[in-house]
Design an enzyme around this catalytic site. Structure first.
Site, PDB file in Angstrom:
ATOM      1  CG  ASP A   1     -29.765  26.996  64.262  1.00  0.00           C
ATOM      2  OD1 ASP A   1     -30.878  26.601  63.885  1.00  0.00           O
ATOM      3  OD2 ASP A   1     -29.300  26.759  65.389  1.00  0.00           O
TER       4      ASP A   1
ATOM      5  N   GLY B   1     -26.517  28.484  58.457  1.00  0.00           N
ATOM      6  CA  GLY B   1     -26.119  29.830  58.898  1.00  0.00           C
ATOM      7  C   GLY B   1     -25.537  29.878  60.298  1.00  0.00           C
TER       8      GLY B   1
END
Ligand code: APR
Length: 189
Positions: free
Chosen positions: A34, A32
């Site tokens: 991150d 995602g």
């Protein structure tokens, strides 16, 4: 007064002082937001995260807390990493408070750095499974309350706080949900 704005787009492309990362407690990357931040920001971000793990956060960054690193190659000055709660209906109250804390703590860290513009993703609304509408309500409420509090406490001298908080929504659906929730909150319901 801090402006709260909504945009549809990719948080790694935002030209702001602080990009907030929806991290996990390991601070060692993931998928995602991150994954996108580490991929585009480059290895310096991970190196900073490793230093934080080795110094202050041996057991990882607790849920609801926030910590800053370099932004590496991203068009920002810092990345503020925060760990959202995983959505779990039978622990709703406690976890909702932790999600609100992610926004408050990230803003506090950003303001301490002297950031003027801060971009947030929809924390916990992806892998961590938080229903988007409720994640939006918690996010917009927490930021509005933090902004109101800081406006109250700041004298003119500290007026140079955060000028813009920007929610960066990935896709039209997420943008639409945040816009609808923001309108509902502004109408007091
Ligand atoms: N820009 C903006 N928003 C994004 C981006 C991007 N580049 N990529 C994903 N999103 C959106 C997702 O669509 C979702 O609405 O960010 C929101 C948060 O999703 P996640 O990134 O999955 O974060 P979260 O739900 O908090 O889960 C965190 O996922 O990636 C791992 O390492 C991370 O373990 C941690 C967990």
């Amino acid at each position: 007064m801090t402006q709260i704005t909504l945009v549809e787009g990719d948080i790694t492309e935002q030209r702001v002082d602080v990009i907030v990362n929806a991290a996990n407690s390991s601070l060692l990357g993931g998928g995602g937001v991150d994954g996108a931040i580490h991929r585009k920001g480059g290895p310096e971000i991970l190196a900073d995260c490793r230093r934080l793990r080795a110094s202050h956060y041996g057991k990882g960054l607790p849920t609801g807390r926030a910590v800053a690193t370099t932004a590496g190659r991203l068009p920002a000055r810092w990345v503020v990493h925060t760990v959202g709660p995983v959505h779990l209906p039978d622990e709703y109250e406690r976890r909702a408070e932790l999600l609100a804390s992610c926004y408050r703590e990230s803003l506090r860290v950003a303001a301490e750095l002297g950031a003027r513009t801060v971009a947030f993703p929809a924390i916990s609304a992806g892998v961590y499974g938080w229903p988007l509408e409720d994640a939006a309500r918690i996010a917009l409420t927490a930021v509005a309350e933090a902004v109101a509090e800081s406006a109250g406490s700041q004298g003119q001298a500290e007026a140079a706080g955060v000028a813009e908080v920007r929610f960066v929504l990935f896709g039209a659906e997420a943008y639409g949900v945040f816009e609808r929730v923001q309108r509902a909150l502004e109408q007091g319901n």
